[in-house]
Design an enzyme around this catalytic site. Structure first.
Site, mmCIF file in Angstrom:
data_model
loop_
_atom_site.group_PDB
_atom_site.id
_atom_site.type_symbol
_atom_site.label_atom_id
_atom_site.label_comp_id
_atom_site.label_asym_id
_atom_site.label_seq_id
_atom_site.Cartn_x
_atom_site.Cartn_y
_atom_site.Cartn_z
ATOM 1 N N GLY A 10 22.143 76.749 67.619
ATOM 2 C CA GLY A 10 20.934 77.117 68.333
ATOM 3 C C GLY A 10 20.723 76.297 69.593
ATOM 4 N N LEU A 12 18.479 73.985 70.398
ATOM 5 C CA LEU A 12 18.331 72.549 70.157
ATOM 6 C C LEU A 12 19.498 72.003 69.350
ATOM 7 C CD1 LEU A 12 16.732 69.935 70.344
ATOM 8 C CD2 LEU A 12 15.358 70.705 68.394
ATOM 9 N N ILE A 36 20.490 78.399 54.633
ATOM 10 C CA ILE A 36 19.461 77.523 54.062
ATOM 11 C C ILE A 36 18.499 78.281 53.152
ATOM 12 C CG2 ILE A 36 19.594 75.890 55.974
ATOM 13 C CD1 ILE A 36 16.894 77.029 56.975
ATOM 14 N N ALA A 59 16.006 78.023 62.429
ATOM 15 C CA ALA A 59 14.666 78.615 62.420
ATOM 16 C C ALA A 59 14.726 80.054 62.915
ATOM 17 C CB ALA A 59 13.713 77.813 63.309
ATOM 18 N N THR A 61 12.880 82.240 65.397
ATOM 19 C CA THR A 61 12.036 81.905 66.544
ATOM 20 C C THR A 61 11.600 83.112 67.370
ATOM 21 O OG1 THR A 61 14.007 81.511 67.904
ATOM 22 C CG2 THR A 61 13.052 79.598 66.760
ATOM 23 N N THR A 100 6.443 73.242 65.899
ATOM 24 C CA THR A 100 6.079 73.861 67.169
ATOM 25 C C THR A 100 4.633 73.601 67.565
ATOM 26 O OG1 THR A 100 5.780 76.040 68.219
ATOM 27 C CG2 THR A 100 5.584 75.970 65.851
ATOM 28 N N TYR A 126 4.483 84.162 63.035
ATOM 29 C CA TYR A 126 5.464 83.096 63.260
ATOM 30 C C TYR A 126 4.806 81.726 63.093
ATOM 31 C CZ TYR A 126 8.022 79.654 66.023
ATOM 32 O OH TYR A 126 8.645 78.496 66.440
#
Length: 297
Positions: A10, A12, A36, A59, A61, A100, A126
């Protein structure tokens, strides 16, 4: 330090892979290596690698799509972190979980920022999943790190800056409208990765905010970015009401890196300083990618 990174592919995750490989014993896993949301896979991975710290960069997103894809968003953003935290609770180790700015309702008057201890108030589905993810991590573990960041951009993967550049290079040129009444801090993924490493190496615990210093609107960000890229195109400011999206977003996403500063750990810099460095490093790469993408659309 033995670190396992999940979500390595991803925006990050790829920066964390670059930064953490320098000084740590790092195992990096993508979704193909570890799902996961599968508790059995998570248990096997934690038992096998025995991490001192597990960083969760995985995640869901897609903020607007989450309004429809609720089951998928919940599984990735809540069930996944719960599996990671529960397994670490059994085997030992700290979970560093990424959250976030949108856990807050954004009703605070600008430029008053949100601190780590302020009450959450999610507006979108979200955001609800991200609040729930924080809750399950805190329920399962006594040793955890939750890092809230915001308005993240970088070289890898889709993000706001790349979208603006693609639109600006499209032919015919579109009329670009950008929201000018939502405020936040544009944050470089590379700087966040460096900040995560600093927190881990200092033995940090608890909730941290990690965003660039200063704030702007999305319109101000787009205008500054395109001018610094040398792109001449008119963009027009608009209100949130004029630019409707499926998911509701907070008008004030400004976070204060209070705990980082109190603990002498803050590495975050002004957003324009980081953006200038990002452009100096990657301008030609960004232009080439955007031109290819624009030509295909």
């Amino acid at each position: 330090m033995k670190i396992v990174l999940v979500g390595k592919n991803g925006l990050l995750g790829r920066e964390c892979l670059l930064v953490l490989n320098r000084a740590h014993d790092l195992v990096a896993l993508g979704s193909r290596e570890l799902d996961i949301t599968d508790a059995v896979q998570v248990e096997e991975a934690v038992r096998r690698y025995q991490p001192e710290v597990l960083i969760n960069c995985a995640a869901y997103t897609r903020v607007d799509a989450a309004e429809q894809e609720r089951e998928l968003a919940y599984r990735v953003n809540v069930v996944g972190p719960r599996n990671l935290a529960a397994s670490l609770a059994r085997h030992g180790g700290t979970l560093l979980h990424i959250s976030t700015d949108s856990v807050f309702d954004g009703e605070r008057p600008v430029p008053e920022p949100y601190g780590e201890d302020d009450a959450v108030g999610p507006l979108s589905y979200y955001s609800q999943t991200k609040v729930a993810s924080e809750t399950v991590v805190k329920q399962e573990l006594s040793h955890y790190i939750i890092v809230r960041t915001a308005w993240v951009y970088g070289l890898h993967g889709p993000n706001f800056l790349k979208t603006m550049l693609r639109l600006a290079l499209s032919n015919p040129k579109p009329r670009i409208k950008v929201v000018n009444d939502q405020f936040g801090s544009l944050t470089w993924s590379y700087r966040v990765a460096e900040q995560l490493a600093r927190i881990i190496e200092a033995g940090g615990q608890g909730i941290y905010h990690a965003t660039a210093e200063g704030y702007a609107t999305w319109f101000e960000v787009a205008d500054y970015f395109l001018r610094r890229m040398g792109i001449e195109i008119q963009i027009n400011p608009c209100t949130t009401a004029e630019y409707q999206t499926p998911a509701k977003r907070p008008k004030n996403s400004i976070l204060e890196n209070r705990r980082l500063k109190d603990q002498g750990l803050n590495l975050m810099r002004p957003w324009k300083t980081d953006l200038d460095e990002f452009i100096a490093r990657y301008r030609e790469v960004l232009l080439q990618e955007a031109m290819i993408t624009a030509a295909r659309s």
